[in-house]
Design an enzyme around this catalytic site. Structure first.
Site, short mmCIF file in Angstrom:
data_model
loop_
_atom_site.label_atom_id
_atom_site.label_comp_id
_atom_site.label_asym_id
_atom_site.label_seq_id
_atom_site.Cartn_x
_atom_site.Cartn_y
_atom_site.Cartn_z
N LYS A 112 45.88 45.43 31.60
CA LYS A 112 47.19 46.08 31.54
C LYS A 112 47.37 46.89 30.26
O LYS A 112 48.16 47.83 30.24
CB LYS A 112 48.28 45.04 31.70
C1 PLP Z 1 48.00 41.84 36.51
C2 PLP Z 1 46.68 41.23 36.72
C3 PLP Z 1 46.06 41.27 37.97
C4 PLP Z 1 46.73 41.87 39.19
O1 PLP Z 1 46.86 43.26 39.07
P1 PLP Z 1 47.88 44.05 40.03
O2 PLP Z 1 47.87 45.45 39.53
O3 PLP Z 1 49.22 43.39 39.84
O4 PLP Z 1 47.39 43.91 41.41
C5 PLP Z 1 44.79 40.73 38.09
N1 PLP Z 1 44.16 40.15 37.02
C6 PLP Z 1 44.74 40.08 35.82
C7 PLP Z 1 44.02 39.44 34.71
C8 PLP Z 1 46.01 40.63 35.62
O5 PLP Z 1 46.56 40.57 34.41
#
Ligand code: PLP
Length: 475
Positions: A112
């Site tokens: 993210k």
């Molecule tokens: C947020 C997250 C996901 C899921 O991603 P999305 O974009 O919400 O589908 C998967 N793995 C990790 C480690 C995350 O932080």
């Protein structure tokens, strides 16, 4: 570029407007009016660019009218110039077929950061320009919160309220949020699940009593700018594996359907992606939706992959809208009606157009806790890689992809490594007997004091807290 709502009733906005608005005023999500297309020749010309230069080229059509190419280029340099790895999102080979795309080299150890660091800079640029302030309210299953707080802590024109489900995020995740000391950061632990937190946040956007005075902004992946920034690493990795002359498949550990939707956009732009595998844990609404057309919510089960413990995947609406109307065309009014029914029934059946549209590019797979542990062990024994459990869910799907008929033999399969293993080190240690060390860039996480407020799980309590404390710091 103009942005329109998936529900057809909100005004179209430019990139700046869509970034600051987050959710559209009709409850829908913003999408570009059309997908920019790159020819094979244009894609070939992207080979060899630095990450920041590639990011500028990929994002340029989406920000047109709001940022000049020079402004965008400077932002990309500022954001991607000092990641924890020179390649920003390095690709690691595991065997002939399988690759890991490491997306966790940002400051808070999950993918993210790649998008939220960008979003923090975009907010600042646009708020300066407008001489405005923004109150961010967000819900997090752990990683969005820490990445968003890190991206905006200390910024003058932004205040952030982050709701997380009490005791349902890992200790590292919680500490990455609660040990940030900045006057514009407010952490709230609610008694409830991530879905409760997300529902409260969506409701605040629709609630004039709070949205009007506070000018709410979103950092969840309902914000288009986040998805836009994630398109870049699909190009970056596919180019290294031979695109556009060779197709590549991806397995994406999925929760809110943001990351994998960015892959869909990359394909729409012309990147030859053979398949996108939506990998879920036992909270498998998306697996059921894609494999059977059944999008019905159940109870959220807490797992070793908390960032995927989700029942309602906000961004799935973007896909349903993009391929869902009659003849596979977009139809905002139909989407609005379908979502209104879903809000009532907590369930819906995809239309034939939506099922076909999804099936053209997406497959899905589900991993329970044992599947996930076995994938971690496979990576450790066969490729000497200690991976996090979310990545393990993705790898489980990758390892079964050829046998399941999702991917042709010989196609490279890239598993998105969405978090650093140290972020979930208890689960990693249980699976492979190795306790991954926290990288030094997170500093003294366990020595710092935590700050957060625990609140009851109802909507009004959270809303009133935000109103009271945002007002307090503004006056
Ligand atoms: C947020 C997250 C996901 C899921 O991603 P999305 O974009 O919400 O589908 C998967 N793995 C990790 C480690 C995350 O932080």
């Amino acid at each position: 570029m103009e942005y329109i709502s998936t529900r057809g009733a909100a005004p179209a906005l430019d990139f700046e407007g869509a970034t600051l608005a987050g959710l559209a005023s009709d409850g829908g999500l913003y999408l570009p009016r059309e997908w920019p297309r790159l020819t094979h020749t244009q894609i070939r010309e992207l080979r060899g660019l630095s990450y920041a230069a590639l990011a500028t080229r990929i994002m340029r059509p989406f920000v047109a009218g709001s940022l000049t190419e020079d402004e965008l280029g400077a932002l990309c340099e500022a954001v991607y110039g000092d990641f924890g790895h020179a390649a920003v999102t390095p690709l690691v080979q595991m065997d002939e077929t399988h690759w890991l795309l490491e997306l966790f080299h940002g400051p808070t150890l999950a993918f993210k950061d790649v998008a939220l660091q960008m979003l923090g800079h975009l907010f600042e640029t646009f708020l300066e320009r407008r001489d405005e302030r923004l109150t961010i309210v967000g819900a997090t299953s752990g990683d969005t919160g820490s990445a968003a707080i890190n991206a905006v802590a200390g910024r003058d024109r932004i205040e952030i309220f982050m709701l997380h489900p009490h005791e349902r995020v890992s200790e590292v995740q919680r500490r990455q949020m609660t040990t940030v000391r900045a006057p514009n950061v407010h952490n709230i632990a609610i008694d409830g699940s991530f879905d409760d937190a997300q529902r409260h946040v969506k409701r605040m956007f629709a609630d004039c009593e709070i949205n009007q005075p506070l000018n709410l902004g979103a950092v969840n992946s309902i914000n288009w700018a986040r998805l836009m920034a994630q398109i870049v690493y699909y190009f970056h990795s596919a180019l290294q594996l031979g695109a556009p002359d060779r197709a590549v498949a991806y397995s994406v550990p999925t929760g809110n359907f943001g990351d994998v939707f960015a892959g869909y956009v990359a394909a729409k732009m012309g990147l030859p992606i053979e398949r996108l595998i939506v990998a879920t844990n036992v909270n498998d609404i998306l697996h059921r939706a894609i494999s059977e057309g059944d999008y019905s919510t159940g109870e959220t089960t807490a797992t070793i992959t908390p960032s995927m413990d989700i029942q309602v995947s906000s961004n799935f609406e973007r896909l349903l809208f993009d391929c869902g109307g009659a003849d596979g065309k977009r139809d905002g009014a139909a989407m609005a009606a379908q979502m209104a029914d879903f809000d009532e029934a907590r369930a819906m059946t995809l239309t034939a157009a939506q099922r076909d549209g999804a099936a053209a590019l997406f497959s899905s797979a589900r991993a329970d806790q044992d599947d996930t542990a076995r994938a971690l062990q496979w990576a450790y024994r066969n490729a000497d890689q200690v991976i996090d459990p979310h990545t393990g869910v993705g790898l489980h799907a990758s390892l079964g992809a050829v046998a399941a008929g999702h991917v042709k033999p010989g196609t490279p399969i890239v598993t998105l490594a969405t978090a650093h293993p140290a972020k979930f080190r208890d689960a990693v240690e249980r699976a492979v007997g190795v306790r991954p060390a926290l990288p030094s860039r997170v500093g003294d996480l366990f020595g710092r004091e935590e700050h957060y407020t625990q609140l009851a799980g109802d909507y009004e309590t959270s809303r009133d807290f935000v109103l009271k404390h945002a007002a307090a710091s503004a006056s």
